[in-house]
Design a protein around this motif. Sequence first.
Motif, mmCIF file in Angstrom:
data_model
loop_
_atom_site.group_PDB
_atom_site.id
_atom_site.type_symbol
_atom_site.label_atom_id
_atom_site.label_comp_id
_atom_site.label_asym_id
_atom_site.label_seq_id
_atom_site.Cartn_x
_atom_site.Cartn_y
_atom_site.Cartn_z
ATOM 1 N N ASP A 58 0.825 -1.211 0.000
ATOM 2 C CA ASP A 58 0.000 0.000 0.000
ATOM 3 C C ASP A 58 0.861 1.263 0.000
ATOM 4 O O ASP A 58 0.547 2.241 -0.684
ATOM 5 C CB ASP A 58 -0.915 0.008 1.228
ATOM 6 N N ILE A 59 1.935 1.239 0.786
ATOM 7 C CA ILE A 59 2.826 2.403 0.838
ATOM 8 C C ILE A 59 3.390 2.696 -0.549
ATOM 9 O O ILE A 59 3.368 3.832 -1.029
ATOM 10 C CB ILE A 59 3.980 2.167 1.842
ATOM 11 N N VAL A 60 3.867 1.652 -1.199
ATOM 12 C CA VAL A 60 4.552 1.827 -2.475
ATOM 13 C C VAL A 60 3.587 2.229 -3.587
ATOM 14 O O VAL A 60 3.907 3.064 -4.439
ATOM 15 C CB VAL A 60 5.312 0.541 -2.857
ATOM 16 N N GLY A 68 -7.528 0.739 -5.216
ATOM 17 C CA GLY A 68 -7.273 2.088 -5.687
ATOM 18 C C GLY A 68 -5.836 2.361 -6.054
ATOM 19 O O GLY A 68 -5.324 3.461 -5.788
ATOM 20 N N MET A 69 -5.159 1.395 -6.670
ATOM 21 C CA MET A 69 -3.778 1.606 -7.083
ATOM 22 C C MET A 69 -3.694 2.787 -8.044
ATOM 23 O O MET A 69 -4.485 2.910 -8.972
ATOM 24 C CB MET A 69 -3.219 0.353 -7.761
ATOM 25 N N THR A 70 -2.720 3.651 -7.807
ATOM 26 C CA THR A 70 -2.522 4.819 -8.658
ATOM 27 C C THR A 70 -1.036 4.970 -8.968
ATOM 28 O O THR A 70 -0.177 4.462 -8.244
ATOM 29 C CB THR A 70 -3.011 6.104 -7.966
ATOM 30 N N ALA A 71 -0.742 5.670 -10.039
ATOM 31 C CA ALA A 71 0.647 6.021 -10.331
ATOM 32 C C ALA A 71 1.076 7.103 -9.338
ATOM 33 O O ALA A 71 0.373 8.092 -9.149
ATOM 34 C CB ALA A 71 0.770 6.527 -11.760
ATOM 35 N N VAL A 72 2.210 6.911 -8.673
ATOM 36 C CA VAL A 72 2.676 7.867 -7.664
ATOM 37 C C VAL A 72 3.945 8.550 -8.170
ATOM 38 O O VAL A 72 4.739 7.970 -8.916
ATOM 39 C CB VAL A 72 2.936 7.171 -6.312
ATOM 40 N N ALA A 73 4.123 9.784 -7.742
ATOM 41 C CA ALA A 73 5.262 10.577 -8.215
ATOM 42 C C ALA A 73 6.516 10.356 -7.384
ATOM 43 O O ALA A 73 7.620 10.700 -7.811
ATOM 44 C CB ALA A 73 4.889 12.064 -8.199
ATOM 45 N N ASP A 74 6.363 9.790 -6.178
ATOM 46 C CA ASP A 74 7.497 9.635 -5.267
ATOM 47 C C ASP A 74 7.724 8.169 -4.930
ATOM 48 O O ASP A 74 7.975 7.816 -3.770
ATOM 49 C CB ASP A 74 7.261 10.442 -4.001
ATOM 50 N N ALA A 75 7.663 7.310 -5.930
ATOM 51 C CA ALA A 75 7.722 5.861 -5.694
ATOM 52 C C ALA A 75 9.003 5.438 -4.981
ATOM 53 O O ALA A 75 8.964 4.621 -4.054
ATOM 54 C CB ALA A 75 7.590 5.114 -7.020
ATOM 55 N N GLU A 76 10.145 5.976 -5.385
ATOM 56 C CA GLU A 76 11.402 5.556 -4.772
ATOM 57 C C GLU A 76 11.465 5.960 -3.303
ATOM 58 O O GLU A 76 11.981 5.213 -2.466
ATOM 59 C CB GLU A 76 12.578 6.127 -5.561
ATOM 60 N N ILE A 121 11.004 -6.373 -0.565
ATOM 61 C CA ILE A 121 11.224 -4.940 -0.736
ATOM 62 C C ILE A 121 11.952 -4.662 -2.050
ATOM 63 O O ILE A 121 11.655 -3.687 -2.761
ATOM 64 C CB ILE A 121 12.028 -4.366 0.444
ATOM 65 N N ALA A 122 12.880 -5.546 -2.422
ATOM 66 C CA ALA A 122 13.590 -5.380 -3.695
ATOM 67 C C ALA A 122 12.628 -5.465 -4.871
ATOM 68 O O ALA A 122 12.832 -4.809 -5.900
ATOM 69 C CB ALA A 122 14.686 -6.442 -3.828
ATOM 70 N N GLY A 123 11.575 -6.259 -4.745
ATOM 71 C CA GLY A 123 10.553 -6.319 -5.788
ATOM 72 C C GLY A 123 9.804 -5.008 -5.917
ATOM 73 O O GLY A 123 9.531 -4.546 -7.038
ATOM 74 N N PHE A 124 9.480 -4.393 -4.782
ATOM 75 C CA PHE A 124 8.835 -3.082 -4.826
ATOM 76 C C PHE A 124 9.758 -2.049 -5.466
ATOM 77 O O PHE A 124 9.301 -1.150 -6.182
ATOM 78 C CB PHE A 124 8.442 -2.634 -3.423
ATOM 79 N N GLU A 129 11.320 1.708 -9.940
ATOM 80 C CA GLU A 129 12.257 2.096 -10.998
ATOM 81 C C GLU A 129 11.624 1.986 -12.386
ATOM 82 O O GLU A 129 12.294 2.208 -13.392
ATOM 83 C CB GLU A 129 13.488 1.183 -10.949
ATOM 84 N N GLU A 130 10.324 1.610 -12.429
ATOM 85 C CA GLU A 130 9.616 1.384 -13.692
ATOM 86 C C GLU A 130 10.323 0.332 -14.535
ATOM 87 O O GLU A 130 10.410 0.413 -15.763
ATOM 88 C CB GLU A 130 9.456 2.694 -14.472
ATOM 89 N N TRP A 131 10.821 -0.685 -13.829
ATOM 90 C CA TRP A 131 11.522 -1.802 -14.463
ATOM 91 C C TRP A 131 10.557 -2.626 -15.311
ATOM 92 O O TRP A 131 9.383 -2.758 -14.982
ATOM 93 C CB TRP A 131 12.132 -2.666 -13.358
ATOM 94 N N ARG A 132 11.052 -3.158 -16.411
ATOM 95 C CA ARG A 132 10.266 -4.038 -17.274
ATOM 96 C C ARG A 132 11.055 -5.311 -17.532
ATOM 97 O O ARG A 132 12.272 -5.252 -17.775
ATOM 98 C CB ARG A 132 9.961 -3.362 -18.621
ATOM 99 N N PRO A 133 10.415 -6.472 -17.513
ATOM 100 C CA PRO A 133 11.145 -7.708 -17.824
ATOM 101 C C PRO A 133 11.468 -7.783 -19.312
ATOM 102 O O PRO A 133 10.600 -7.543 -20.155
ATOM 103 C CB PRO A 133 10.158 -8.809 -17.426
ATOM 104 N N ARG A 134 12.700 -8.111 -19.596
ATOM 105 C CA ARG A 134 13.069 -8.283 -21.004
ATOM 106 C C ARG A 134 12.852 -9.731 -21.447
ATOM 107 O O ARG A 134 12.384 -9.981 -22.554
ATOM 108 C CB ARG A 134 14.531 -7.877 -21.232
#
Length: 320
Positions: A58-60, A68-76, A121-124, A129-134
């Motif tokens: 929820d924090i992340v 209610g998941m939303t895009a957040v500006a301070d994800a890191e 936590i590393a997954g969050f 980081e807006e990581w995408r699986p290649r």
Amino acid sequence: MPSASKPAHDADRAALVEAARRSIARGSKSFAAASRLFDRETRERAWLLYAWCRACDDIVDGQDHGHGMTAVADAEARVARAAELTERALAGEPTGEMPFEALRRFVVETGMPARYPRDLIAGFALDAEEWRPRSEADLYRYCYHVAGSVGCMMAIAMGVAPDDEATLDRACDLGLAFQLSNIARDVEEDDRVGRCYLPVEWLVEMDMPPGQHMKPPFRSRLTVLARRLATQAAAFEASARAGTPALPFRSAWAVLSAAGIYGEIGREVAARGDHAWDHRVTVSAAHKLRHIAWAGWQAGGRERLYPEAPRDPELWVRPR
């Protein structure tokens, strides 16, 4: 093991357990139903663990109990806050926040290694980081961090020894199965917040430009990939079922119930084909009860149904 200065059922623990119970009731009806099958000690520990996992998520993601998941500006910064509170809990330091106090208590009682909470936590952090699986291997690595690690922690809640790597592998497999089914179901929801967990190599294979996979012209190709996710989820689910003879009856019952409930999600996504994302796939209360009843029968005969056999060497293996 509970410490001598903190009895397993003291007033502080009882308050934490009750708060954790309310958290799971709001955040996951499926998990709440399955957890009722555990014996009291395991059930309470599962609730404590869930409260921490739910709070970090929820924090992340800027949501409330998974809604209610939303895009957040301070994800890191959000990940950093969750990581800091988690590290304090792992060190046995008071945090002043219920979910992290729940984790602190869980670690005291089970001796859980710090690597698993850190892996989650590393997954969050990957999401922040807006990581995408290649590649497909990248996808499994992500699924391990956000779900397989939780499977390992849940196994420890059930009494599996932290050094029982074989059983923890099977527990990780169940987490991977859940996450792959969730990814298949939530493709459209993830796209709305700018996320995509389909490997880039899969999109290239299907000749779908990144970011365009939800467009109507690509729906049939997306269906192919969703069914691939469901097939892989089923393979990990089968592996997880084969680990249930190592668990007590009630824990095996809960695991098999959850496997059936979440497995239905992946199967339903595959069955709906191009219409899989018209309406969110859910499992009805009647079907959940059916899975629970069927899982009870399976748990009673798990040694016969799932005889000891090596884990499929073709399946992805979690990092050691």
